[in-house]
Design an enzyme around this catalytic site. Structure first.
Site, PDB file in Angstrom:
ATOM      1  N   GLU A  87      38.251-112.284 -42.053  1.00  0.00           N
ATOM      2  CA  GLU A  87      39.565-112.934 -42.179  1.00  0.00           C
ATOM      3  C   GLU A  87      40.274-113.022 -40.824  1.00  0.00           C
ATOM      4  O   GLU A  87      41.085-113.910 -40.606  1.00  0.00           O
ATOM      5  CB  GLU A  87      40.447-112.204 -43.202  1.00  0.00           C
ATOM      6  CG  GLU A  87      40.826-110.791 -42.822  1.00  0.00           C
ATOM      7  CD  GLU A  87      41.723-110.100 -43.857  1.00  0.00           C
ATOM      8  OE1 GLU A  87      42.223-110.759 -44.796  1.00  0.00           O
ATOM      9  OE2 GLU A  87      41.927-108.878 -43.715  1.00  0.00           O
ATOM     10  N   LYS A 115      18.336-125.800 -47.101  1.00  0.00           N
ATOM     11  CA  LYS A 115      18.200-124.493 -47.759  1.00  0.00           C
ATOM     12  C   LYS A 115      19.612-123.924 -47.951  1.00  0.00           C
ATOM     13  O   LYS A 115      20.543-124.319 -47.259  1.00  0.00           O
ATOM     14  CB  LYS A 115      17.418-123.523 -46.853  1.00  0.00           C
ATOM     15  CG  LYS A 115      15.969-123.925 -46.667  1.00  0.00           C
ATOM     16  CD  LYS A 115      15.116-123.276 -47.740  1.00  0.00           C
ATOM     17  CE  LYS A 115      13.648-123.503 -47.522  1.00  0.00           C
ATOM     18  NZ  LYS A 115      13.110-124.666 -48.219  1.00  0.00           N
ATOM     19  N   MET A 154      37.578-109.337 -46.042  1.00  0.00           N
ATOM     20  CA  MET A 154      38.759-108.701 -45.431  1.00  0.00           C
ATOM     21  C   MET A 154      38.379-107.959 -44.155  1.00  0.00           C
ATOM     22  O   MET A 154      37.255-108.084 -43.666  1.00  0.00           O
ATOM     23  CB  MET A 154      39.397-107.744 -46.426  1.00  0.00           C
ATOM     24  CG  MET A 154      40.256-108.438 -47.450  1.00  0.00           C
ATOM     25  SD  MET A 154      41.057-107.205 -48.486  1.00  0.00           S
ATOM     26  CE  MET A 154      42.388-108.179 -49.156  1.00  0.00           C
ATOM     27  N   ALA A 177      22.895-112.202 -44.830  1.00  0.00           N
ATOM     28  CA  ALA A 177      23.625-113.410 -44.411  1.00  0.00           C
ATOM     29  C   ALA A 177      22.942-114.015 -43.185  1.00  0.00           C
ATOM     30  O   ALA A 177      22.327-113.306 -42.386  1.00  0.00           O
ATOM     31  CB  ALA A 177      25.069-113.046 -44.095  1.00  0.00           C
ATOM     32  N   ASP A 221      38.679-100.773 -44.168  1.00  0.00           N
ATOM     33  CA  ASP A 221      38.237-101.446 -42.930  1.00  0.00           C
ATOM     34  C   ASP A 221      37.327-100.588 -42.043  1.00  0.00           C
ATOM     35  O   ASP A 221      36.638-101.123 -41.176  1.00  0.00           O
ATOM     36  CB  ASP A 221      39.459-101.882 -42.101  1.00  0.00           C
ATOM     37  CG  ASP A 221      40.365-102.814 -42.883  1.00  0.00           C
ATOM     38  OD1 ASP A 221      39.872-103.465 -43.818  1.00  0.00           O
ATOM     39  OD2 ASP A 221      41.571-102.891 -42.562  1.00  0.00           O
ATOM     40  N   GLY A 243      47.548 -99.745 -46.530  1.00  0.00           N
ATOM     41  CA  GLY A 243      46.805-100.420 -47.605  1.00  0.00           C
ATOM     42  C   GLY A 243      46.096 -99.409 -48.484  1.00  0.00           C
ATOM     43  O   GLY A 243      45.623 -98.383 -48.004  1.00  0.00           O
TER      44      GLY A 243
HETATM   45  P1  ADP Z   1      48.113 -98.265 -41.867  1.00  0.00           P
HETATM   46  O1  ADP Z   1      48.501 -96.832 -42.000  1.00  0.00           O
HETATM   47  O2  ADP Z   1      47.135 -98.692 -42.897  1.00  0.00           O
HETATM   48  O3  ADP Z   1      47.692 -98.604 -40.447  1.00  0.00           O
HETATM   49  P2  ADP Z   1      50.656 -99.651 -41.364  1.00  0.00           P
HETATM   50  O4  ADP Z   1      50.310-100.017 -39.957  1.00  0.00           O
HETATM   51  O5  ADP Z   1      51.298-100.695 -42.205  1.00  0.00           O
HETATM   52  O6  ADP Z   1      49.408 -99.135 -42.215  1.00  0.00           O
HETATM   53  O7  ADP Z   1      51.641 -98.395 -41.299  1.00  0.00           O
HETATM   54  C1  ADP Z   1      52.128 -97.784 -42.485  1.00  0.00           C
HETATM   55  C2  ADP Z   1      53.546 -97.293 -42.258  1.00  0.00           C
HETATM   56  O8  ADP Z   1      53.556 -96.345 -41.179  1.00  0.00           O
HETATM   57  C3  ADP Z   1      54.549 -98.343 -41.817  1.00  0.00           C
HETATM   58  O9  ADP Z   1      55.071 -99.087 -42.906  1.00  0.00           O
HETATM   59  C4  ADP Z   1      55.642 -97.467 -41.196  1.00  0.00           C
HETATM   60  O10 ADP Z   1      56.455 -96.895 -42.183  1.00  0.00           O
HETATM   61  C5  ADP Z   1      54.830 -96.358 -40.530  1.00  0.00           C
HETATM   62  N1  ADP Z   1      54.634 -96.617 -39.102  1.00  0.00           N
HETATM   63  C6  ADP Z   1      53.732 -97.438 -38.517  1.00  0.00           C
HETATM   64  N2  ADP Z   1      53.873 -97.418 -37.174  1.00  0.00           N
HETATM   65  C7  ADP Z   1      54.908 -96.578 -36.892  1.00  0.00           C
HETATM   66  C8  ADP Z   1      55.538 -96.130 -35.698  1.00  0.00           C
HETATM   67  N3  ADP Z   1      55.152 -96.553 -34.497  1.00  0.00           N
HETATM   68  N4  ADP Z   1      56.578 -95.249 -35.800  1.00  0.00           N
HETATM   69  C9  ADP Z   1      56.967 -94.804 -37.021  1.00  0.00           C
HETATM   70  N5  ADP Z   1      56.413 -95.194 -38.185  1.00  0.00           N
HETATM   71  C10 ADP Z   1      55.400 -96.061 -38.126  1.00  0.00           C
END
Ligand code: ADP
Length: 326
Positions: free
Chosen positions: A225, A217, A173, A190, A131, A14
């Site tokens: 989420e 109130k 989020m 809050a 996050d 993200g």
């Molecule tokens: P974040 O980095 O924010 O945690 P994601 O979990 O969506 O986001 O992971 C981003 C990308 O990292 C995935 O789309 C994938 O390409 C790669 N990825 C995630 N987990 C693995 C894994 N176990 N092995 C290889 N690539 C991975």
């Protein structure tokens, strides 16, 4: 120990405010140390599809004040397979790139580690997510801006809530984490927070809302989420079954929490993290994440950072309770 000659930087997972400031820091620090920097467009997808471009000093001018990421980000299922990672490595080698800096979250680090285990490439992670839930670091780039956006919007909601004595369920989020919810609930005054890490007694929710209605109130209730009920809409539907929604309104803040010009804190950490990542590579170090560790900008092993972390300040719940009417 071979010196890093060329490095690539990508943003993955993200997007979060401050990623651009971090890309700038990596590129400028690399140039300062005579390393040639490349940008990879659209995360791991760009590695597979050879979307790499050498970045100059001026390519990263005037970007640090913008949210999002100029490099783009994407999720890339093919990178989970060795075949996909082989393609990515071939593209890196074709440009003689021997180090990769990944600005993203724990999922991205798992991908980066898989690439480094199979190939001769040094990887360093930089935590970038609103996050703030990455294990090993007390701070992730984007958290402060997102918190500010949330409290600004709660202020606006509070104006209308107070005028009509309404109870607002404000959904924030955080994915599976309640860190954004807990911190913004404590900071915005809050009355209650619902988050995945706290067990929710449905009867208790009903009692609390009934009490708020009786008090006549306005109240702000933050719902993560990922909370156990399934967000603010589900909570509203539950209360509706008991005829408790006359004064209740739902506001889902949504993606506005991910955008915007990064705050001072996000820009500062982005600059510090990016520079340190380059310096660690220069020292021959790799398989690390840069972060805030025991209050200092430092590094930890990527093994530690492959997972998310629970909130470290659950005691804020007591504070929220002490300062509210419930
Ligand atoms: P974040 O980095 O924010 O945690 P994601 O979990 O969506 O986001 O992971 C981003 C990308 O990292 C995935 O789309 C994938 O390409 C790669 N990825 C995630 N987990 C693995 C894994 N176990 N092995 C290889 N690539 C991975």
């Amino acid at each position: 120990m071979s010196k890093v000659r060329n490095l690539a930087v990508l943003t993955s997972g993200g997007d979060s405010p401050g990623m651009n400031a971090c890309v700038r820091s990596v590129v400028r620090a690399a140039l300062y140390h005579d390393i040639k920097p490349f940008g990879v467009y659209e995360g791991f997808n760009g590695l597979l599809n050879n979307k790499l471009q050498e970045l100059t000093y001026h390519d990263v001018s005037n970007i640090l004040n913008h949210g999002g990421t100029i490099l783009g980000t994407a999720r890339c299922p093919e990178f989970r397979e060795k075949e996909g990672r082989d393609k990515a490595y071939a593209n890196l080698k074709a440009q003689d790139i021997d180090a990769l800096i990944i600005i993203g979250g724990d999922g991205s680090y798992r991908g980066a580690q898989a690439l480094a285990e199979e190939n001769d490439i040094k990887v360093i992670g930089i935590p970038g997510t609103i996050d703030n839930d990455i294990n090993g670091t007390e701070y992730t780039i984007g958290f402060d801006t997102a918190c500010n956006t949330i409290i600004e919007n709660i202020d606006r909601i509070r104006d209308t809530a107070a005028s009509h004595n309404r109870i607002f369920l404000v959904e924030v989020m955080g994915n599976n984490s309640g860190i954004l919810a807990l911190n913004t609930a404590a900071a915005s005054g809050a009355e209650e927070v619902f988050m995945p890490e706290k067990s929710e007694d449905l009867l208790e929710i009903k009692t609390k809302i009934s009490r708020a209605i009786a008090a006549n109130k306005s109240s702000i209730i933050i719902v993560a989420e990922g909370d156990q009920i399934g967000g603010a809409k589900e909570m509203y539907n539950y209360l509706k079954e008991y005829g408790l929604v006359d004064k209740v309104r739902v506001s889902i803040l949504g993606h506005l929490q991910r955008g915007g010009s990064p705050s001072f804190l996000d820009r500062l950490y982005a600059a510090l993290f990016g520079e340190l990542a380059v310096v660690e590579l220069l020292k021959g170090n790799a398989d690390l994440m840069v972060g805030v560790i025991n209050g200092r900008v430092s590094t930890c092993s990527l093994d530690l950072a492959r997972e998310t972390s629970p909130p470290k300040n659950m005691d804020y719940l007591k504070l929220i309770r002490k300062l509210s009417i419930y």
